[in-house]
Design an enzyme around this catalytic site. Structure first.
Site, PDB file in Angstrom:
ATOM      1  N   ARG A 131       5.149  -3.886   9.299  1.00  0.00           N
ATOM      2  CA  ARG A 131       3.899  -3.650  10.042  1.00  0.00           C
ATOM      3  C   ARG A 131       3.982  -4.231  11.444  1.00  0.00           C
ATOM      4  O   ARG A 131       3.549  -3.599  12.420  1.00  0.00           O
ATOM      5  CB  ARG A 131       2.721  -4.264   9.285  1.00  0.00           C
ATOM      6  CG  ARG A 131       1.361  -4.038   9.972  1.00  0.00           C
ATOM      7  CD  ARG A 131       0.239  -4.618   9.150  1.00  0.00           C
ATOM      8  NE  ARG A 131       0.119  -3.918   7.874  1.00  0.00           N
ATOM      9  CZ  ARG A 131      -0.522  -4.408   6.815  1.00  0.00           C
ATOM     10  NH1 ARG A 131      -1.050  -5.613   6.875  1.00  0.00           N
ATOM     11  NH2 ARG A 131      -0.614  -3.702   5.704  1.00  0.00           N
ATOM     12  N   THR A 191       0.836  -1.209   0.000  1.00  0.00           N
ATOM     13  CA  THR A 191       0.000   0.000   0.000  1.00  0.00           C
ATOM     14  C   THR A 191       0.868   1.255   0.000  1.00  0.00           C
ATOM     15  O   THR A 191       0.580   2.225  -0.705  1.00  0.00           O
ATOM     16  CB  THR A 191      -0.937  -0.005   1.218  1.00  0.00           C
ATOM     17  OG1 THR A 191      -1.799  -1.145   1.149  1.00  0.00           O
ATOM     18  CG2 THR A 191      -1.783   1.264   1.242  1.00  0.00           C
ATOM     19  N   ASP A 235      -6.490  -2.943  -3.798  1.00  0.00           N
ATOM     20  CA  ASP A 235      -5.865  -3.822  -2.812  1.00  0.00           C
ATOM     21  C   ASP A 235      -6.556  -5.187  -2.843  1.00  0.00           C
ATOM     22  O   ASP A 235      -7.749  -5.285  -3.140  1.00  0.00           O
ATOM     23  CB  ASP A 235      -5.989  -3.199  -1.422  1.00  0.00           C
ATOM     24  CG  ASP A 235      -5.028  -3.815  -0.423  1.00  0.00           C
ATOM     25  OD1 ASP A 235      -4.129  -4.563  -0.847  1.00  0.00           O
ATOM     26  OD2 ASP A 235      -5.178  -3.544   0.781  1.00  0.00           O
TER      27      ASP A 235
END
Length: 364
Positions: free
Chosen positions: A231, A79, A123
């Protein structure tokens, strides 16, 4: 890694307080931490170099670049790269996802509202409904869609011309993309897991952005337990920050990092509660396997999809679990990690059974 990323808090462990009143939610925080330019994107050097070439060539031609597909496990920056593509092109970006497009009409409404040069980010593109996929083929190749008016024998297809735009797709399962859709992407970049040094650079940058004082040792400890995934690294950084704040240390140092990660069940190798539960079940309950996925999931109290998509990829990649034709099996490293000794002849016997089935090797 540059030493300037870190502050020396050996003498004073509380040079500045972590703000206890932060009200930003998780999504806003992730967005704030994302780099805005390709030069600031850490790691993935091959993909960055290739993508830079695609973008620069498009800029020099003053035309939108070819459609772009990013693939790879969750949390690696797909992203972020999509946002960077739009930023580098100085173009607006429209964001949606495959699960949100369940009808061709949903996609037609989005496509018909795009402007010249706009970036459309899809996505989880592999989860798009098949009728929408087929419409996307035509839109990506010929920049038009056929709008169906009416029903039955009297239905009429009206072609609608579209401005030139760029689709940026992201997928965690590139193998599920139909070949006709995959072939329409002019550039495909596969993102790999990060090494600990790149993750440390990411954490050092993000600690500065969050206003979190950090030492080199603390950041390195978090990076080494983050499973190669930014992440996860960012999430662990926030939890260590919370621990440091609550326990009065006010700095992400080695002591805070180790104590916080132990509290949140993240061990030295980055395995969490679910990972260890899977290995414990394999070794203690099923003698090292092989055992079927559904049976293994019941043993750890989770859904099969959770075990397969959350725990298994890391366990297989790091050599703790083996996928065989008969099911999942524990590797020697799994037994060692749990401090257990495998039954005598276990690995030879398991391998031989798979050889007898014609496989000749561990597969999955």
């Amino acid at each position: 890694m540059s030493p300037s990323h870190f502050e020396d808090h050996s003498a004073d462990v509380s040079p500045r307080l972590v703000d206890p009143n932060g009200t930003e939610d998780e999504q806003q925080l992730e967005a704030a931490l994302r780099p805005k330019k390709l030069a600031d994107f850490p790691g993935q050097p091959r993909v960055r170099e290739q993508l830079s070439l695609v973008i620069e060539a498009a800029r020099r031609r003053a035309t939108p670049p070819d459609h772009i597909l990013f693939s790879g496990p969750p949390g690696l920056g797909k992203t972020s790269l999509a946002m960077i593509v739009a930023s580098e092109l100085e173009a607006p970006i429209r964001i949606t996802s495959g699960p949100a497009i369940q009808h061709a009409g949903d996609l037609a409404a989005i496509l018909s509202s795009l402007n010249e040069g706009e970036v459309l980010f899809l996505d989880e593109i592999h989860r798009m409904a098949r009728p929408a996929e087929e419409m996307l083929y035509l839109a990506m190749e010929d920049f038009r869609v056929d709008v169906i008016v009416g029903k039955g024998p009297g239905a009429t297809a009206i072609p609608l011309e579209l401005p030139r735009f760029t689709v940026v797709g992201a997928t965690t399962r590139a193998g599920l993309l139909p070949a006709p859709l995959r072939d329409r992407f002019g550039f495909t970049g596969h993102l790999d897991y990060y090494d600990a040094a790149d993750l440390a650079d990411i954490l050092a940058r993000n600690a500065d952005l969050l206003g979190v004082p950090a030492t080199r040792e603390g950041i390195t400890e978090i990076a080494g337990r983050s499973r190669g995934t930014p992440r996860i690294a960012n999430r662990l950084l926030r939890r260590v920050r919370d621990y440091a704040q609550v326990h009065g240390r006010h700095v992400v140092d080695l002591t805070s990092a180790r104590a916080a990660l132990e509290l949140f069940d993240v061990d030295d190798d980055g395995l969490d509660r679910l990972d260890r539960a899977v290995l414990e079940a394999l070794c203690r309950r099923f003698g090292g396997g092989p055992v079927g996925l559904s049976t293994l999931a019941v043993a750890v109290g989770e859904e099969p999809d959770t075990v397969e998509t959350v725990a298994e990829p890391y366990l297989v990649r790091e050599g703790y679990m083996i996928r065989t034709p008969r099911g999942r099996a524990a590797s020697p490293r799994a037994w060692t990690h749990l401090g257990l000794r495998p039954p005598d002849g276990h690995f030879t016997e398991t391998f031989q059974r798979d050889t007898d089935d014609g496989g000749g090797r561990f597969t999955g």
